[in-house]
Each structure stands twice: as C-alpha cells, then as structure tokens.
Design an enzyme around this catalytic site. Structure first.
Site, short mmCIF file in Angstrom:
data_model
loop_
_atom_site.label_atom_id
_atom_site.label_comp_id
_atom_site.label_asym_id
_atom_site.label_seq_id
_atom_site.Cartn_x
_atom_site.Cartn_y
_atom_site.Cartn_z
N ASN A 189 0.87 -1.18 0.00
CA ASN A 189 0.00 0.00 0.00
C ASN A 189 0.91 1.23 0.00
O ASN A 189 1.43 1.62 1.04
CB ASN A 189 -0.89 -0.04 1.25
N ARG A 209 -2.30 -2.04 -3.67
CA ARG A 209 -3.52 -1.26 -3.50
C ARG A 209 -3.44 -0.06 -4.43
O ARG A 209 -2.47 0.68 -4.42
CB ARG A 209 -3.63 -0.78 -2.06
N HIS A 247 -12.22 2.80 -0.04
CA HIS A 247 -12.15 1.78 1.02
C HIS A 247 -12.90 0.51 0.61
O HIS A 247 -13.37 -0.24 1.46
CB HIS A 247 -12.78 2.29 2.34
N ASN A 274 -8.48 7.34 9.97
CA ASN A 274 -8.11 8.72 9.65
C ASN A 274 -8.93 9.20 8.46
O ASN A 274 -9.51 10.27 8.47
CB ASN A 274 -6.64 8.71 9.26
N ARG A 320 -9.93 15.74 7.05
CA ARG A 320 -10.78 16.13 5.91
C ARG A 320 -12.15 16.62 6.40
O ARG A 320 -12.69 16.06 7.35
CB ARG A 320 -10.98 14.95 4.96
N ARG A 370 -7.37 9.64 19.52
CA ARG A 370 -6.99 9.45 20.93
C ARG A 370 -6.78 10.79 21.62
O ARG A 370 -7.22 10.99 22.76
CB ARG A 370 -5.71 8.60 21.02
N GLY A 392 -9.27 1.92 12.33
CA GLY A 392 -8.62 2.36 13.57
C GLY A 392 -9.56 2.88 14.65
O GLY A 392 -9.53 2.43 15.79
N GLU A 404 -12.74 0.34 15.30
CA GLU A 404 -12.38 -0.86 16.07
C GLU A 404 -11.98 -0.54 17.50
O GLU A 404 -12.18 -1.36 18.40
CB GLU A 404 -11.19 -1.58 15.39
N GLU A 424 -7.42 -5.27 4.83
CA GLU A 424 -7.33 -5.00 3.39
C GLU A 424 -6.21 -5.83 2.75
O GLU A 424 -6.31 -6.22 1.59
CB GLU A 424 -7.10 -3.49 3.17
P1 ADP Z 1 -5.87 5.25 8.02
O1 ADP Z 1 -5.64 3.84 7.50
O2 ADP Z 1 -6.94 6.01 7.30
O3 ADP Z 1 -4.62 6.05 8.23
P2 ADP Z 1 -6.53 3.92 10.52
O4 ADP Z 1 -7.63 2.98 10.19
O5 ADP Z 1 -5.17 3.38 10.81
O6 ADP Z 1 -6.48 5.11 9.49
O7 ADP Z 1 -7.04 4.74 11.82
C1 ADP Z 1 -6.28 5.75 12.42
C2 ADP Z 1 -7.09 6.32 13.58
O8 ADP Z 1 -7.38 5.25 14.51
C3 ADP Z 1 -6.39 7.41 14.38
O9 ADP Z 1 -7.25 8.51 14.59
C4 ADP Z 1 -6.09 6.72 15.71
O10 ADP Z 1 -6.15 7.61 16.76
C5 ADP Z 1 -7.23 5.73 15.80
N1 ADP Z 1 -6.91 4.69 16.78
C6 ADP Z 1 -6.03 3.68 16.67
N2 ADP Z 1 -5.97 2.98 17.82
C7 ADP Z 1 -6.83 3.58 18.69
C8 ADP Z 1 -7.24 3.36 20.04
N3 ADP Z 1 -6.71 2.34 20.73
N4 ADP Z 1 -8.18 4.19 20.58
C9 ADP Z 1 -8.70 5.20 19.87
N5 ADP Z 1 -8.36 5.47 18.60
C10 ADP Z 1 -7.44 4.68 18.02
#
Ligand code: ADP
Length: 393
Positions: free
Chosen positions: A7, A89, A178, A207, A237, A281, A327, A330, A379
């Site tokens: 990716n 990807r 996605h 994100n 965004r 977070r 992220g 979950e 993915e």
């Molecule tokens: P992308 O692939 O679009 O970069 P992700 O699916 O990796 O995004 O998600 C990133 C987001 O997930 C961030 O905002 C991060 O803070 C959040 N995240 C990851 N772990 C945790 C957690 N344990 N508690 C709260 N948010 C989390």
C-alpha cells in the site's frame, strides 16, 4: 505460498507478507516520511519488531529497497524467489477497472490516465508498482482498486446533480473508496447473519473514513465520492461542504482553489474543528478533559455519520447489521457510543458493557432490532486473495 501486499501512499509505504492460502501474516511494516531525511522504517515479524529512524529516504524506490533488505536481513525470507506474487492497492480505478487486474505496462498507463481523479493517491501507487516490478520482476503483480467494490452502485447513487456531460466527458461521478475494507467486513457480517438476503451498513472509521450501504453483498451507496474528500468529517478532511466556500474564501482570504482544497483535505475534520489534533486518541482525551472544541469535533462527526446511517437505513429498507471497523471504529468505544446513542429511534441499541470490551465482538443489546458488530478489517488479506485468484486463472 508467500504473497506481498503493498500500500504505497504519498509519503508512506505499508507492506504485509502473507502465507497464502492460510492467510497467515509472516511479516508487516511500513516506511514513513518518504521524501525526507528523517524517514522511519518499521518491521514486525515473529512477534518482535524493529525500527530504524532518521533514514534518508528520498523516494519510493529507496523505500522499496529498505523493505526488501529488511525482509532478507531479518531472515524473514532467504531470497526474493520466495515471494510468488505482489498485490498493490490502487486507490482510483475509475470506470476503467471493474475488477482487480494483472499488471502489465498497459495497465500502468491506464492507472496513470486516472491521476486527475486521484491526484493525491494514484501517482504514489504507480511509483510503488514500478519500484516493486523492477525489484521483483518475474512474478505476478496485481492491482486491487479501492473503487471496484462500489461499481455495483446504481446510477441514482453514483451520479451527481451536475450537468450530465461532466460525467460523459470527464468522469465526474461518485466512485467511493475503502472498497476492499467494506467488502472484507461485509462478507464476514453476511456470513454471520447466516441468511441469503442481508442489509448491512459498514462504518469504516479511520483517519480517512467512509460508510457503505450493502444489500446482498453488493455496495448500493457509499459516502465518499469523486475523491476521498466527500462524506463526513474525518481526521483532517472536512467531508461535505457547500462548494460556494471556494468563492467565499477567495474573496475573504485570497485563497486559491488549491489552497482551499488543501485546507479541506489537510486542516479540517477533527484537526480543524478542535485545533488539538487529527488523532482520535488526542481528541477523546481533550474532550474528557473539558475541551469544548474537541467535544464539538466528536459531536459533529457523530451527527454526520448518523445522517448517513439513517439515510442508508431507508435506502436498504431496514437493517440487519451495523458494523464498525478501521482504527477508530475498532478501538474508540467513545466514538461508537456517540453514534449509537443517536440511533435508538431506529431500534438500534448498544450494550455499554459489551462496547467497553476489546476485539472482534457483538456490542448490541439483547433487545436491539439490529446487530451491532465490531469487525477488524484486513485489506491486505483481500489484496493477497486477489493475487492468488488471478495467479490460478
Ligand atoms: P488510516 O488507515 O486512514 O490512516 P486507521 O484505520 O489506521 O487510518 O485509523 C487511524 C485512527 O485510529 C487514528 O485517529 C487513531 O487515533 C485511531 N486509533 C487507533 N488505535 C486507537 C485506540 N486504541 N483508541 C482510539 N483510537 C485509536
């Protein structure tokens, strides 16, 4: 058989080496801050992880070398011959790619022809493809598109209310993104429901974030559009805005089109509303500490997400399962609660205790009309499955 899932983003390169068809992760990692002198390389394998910092990684081909060296030096593989396929990807497949394809020079040219539709993503994807094709030339390389799963959307979902010629001449429609994640998660949810016909909404909240309505395994509408900017507010965004903002910001601040677009992509969402951070977070911690704008960032996002869920509930004619993934979906129980607490009118009810536990789980209360699940996305596995499928063709 070992298959590599890649990716390549504009400044990062994520990879996972999988044992297929067992779908077992052998190693994974990423190179971050490509284009800088302080790039970082992380690799995880055998339960351990290694990080190298302050690296000079000026382009993606250097990043690809780092990944290959990392796999060899850490004896994850004895030689490159062990890698029997590479899946890439690709964010935008436009209307050219209705399914995953084996990459040849012609495919690369076609992907490049879609650069205008995904200027932040496709060029980086192509650099990754070219670098890996050069490094591992004698195996199958497959392109897996974020947009493919949404090709089943009907016209009334994918066409905008813009002049029809914009579509026929320039491809101005909603593509959705996605797709591999929405497909992976909804296939699991469909199987769990155990019935032929299903109505599922997947909320992929990371994100970048998007929501999809899935009927009988097919995407019928999704929140992202021509680009991944459409939808609800994300990490940085804005999601949907009135396009007249472009003119106003030009008049008030002298912003060019590019400047306003950049603000909507990079300085909006959680970051722009809260002024605190793009990371959920930090936002959750600040809101819990009494920061009003951080709370507002969470509330605005939850409100907009619920707008989509409600409209997809009507579109689907009811709902069997609402699934959270990625992220935030979950991991952030606070975000899930903010959303679900607004859905009681539809009989969608969260169990607070279940919501507080971790992992793949059901979080709806026993009297909820709709199952609410957290299902971790993957993915990379979807990409590796397509490599395997096309190799066996
Ligand atoms: P992308 O692939 O679009 O970069 P992700 O699916 O990796 O995004 O998600 C990133 C987001 O997930 C961030 O905002 C991060 O803070 C959040 N995240 C990851 N772990 C945790 C957690 N344990 N508690 C709260 N948010 C989390």
């Amino acid at each position: 058989m070992k298959i590599l899932s890649v990716n390549a983003g504009s400044s990062s390169l994520k990879f996972q080496l999988l044992q297929m068809p067992e779908e077992f992760e052998i190693a994974s990692g990423l190179v971050e801050r490509i284009g800088n002198k302080n790039a970082e390389f992380k690799i995880k394998f055998n339960g351990s992880s290694k990080t190298q910092s302050d690296l000079m990684v000026l382009d993606h081909s250097v990043a690809v070398d780092l990944v290959i060296k990392g796999l060899l030096e850490n004896k994850v593989i004895a030689s490159l011959d062990e890698i029997q396929g590479v899946g890439h990807r690709v964010v935008q497949g436009g209307e050219l790619f209705k399914e995953s394809v084996v990459i040849d020079d012609d495919v690369v040219i076609k992907i490049a022809s879609l650069n205008d539709l995904a200027p932040l993503h496709n060029p980086a994807n192509i650099i990754g493809i070219n670098a890996f094709r050069k490094a591992i030339p004698n195996v199958i390389h497959v392109a897996v598109f974020d947009t493919t799963f949404h090709q089943t959307m009907p016209e009334e979902s994918f066409l905008y209310g813009t002049p029809y010629e914009w579509y026929t001449k320039h491809g101005v429609i909603k593509y959705g993104f996605h797709g591999t994640s929405h497909q992976y998660v909804s296939e699991l949810a469909h199987a769990r429901l155990g019935k032929a016909h299903s109505k599922i909404i997947v909320a992929h909240i990371g994100n970048g974030a998007s929501i999809t309505a899935i009927r009988d395994g097919k995407s019928i509408d999704t929140s992202m559009g021509l680009t991944p900017l459409e939808g609800f507010p994300m990490g940085t965004r804005s999601g949907n805005v009135d396009p007249a903002i472009f003119q106003l910001m030009q008049q008030k601040e002298g912003y060019s089109l590019e400047k306003t677009l950049n603000e909507l992509n990079k300085n909006s969402g959680y970051l722009g509303i809260s002024g605190v951070s793009h990371d959920s977070r930090d936002i959750i911690a600040a809101a819990e500490g009494g920061n009003k704008r951080a709370q507002l960032a969470l509330d605005i996002q939850a409100k907009r997400i619920v707008d989509y869920i409600a409209s997809y509930y009507v579109l689907l004619g009811g709902l069997d399962a609402l699934v959270f993934t990625a992220g935030i979906g979950e991991n952030a129980r606070e975000v899930r609660k903010l959303i679900c607490d607004r859905l009681g009118v539809l009989g969608i009810k969260l169990d607070d205790n279940k919501n507080n536990s971790r992992g793949d789980k059901e979080i709806s209360s026993d009297d909820s009309n709709v199952k609410i699940w957290v299902i971790p996305t993957n993915e990379e596995v979807m990409i590796a499955r397509d490599v395997l499928r096309l190799q066996n063709k």
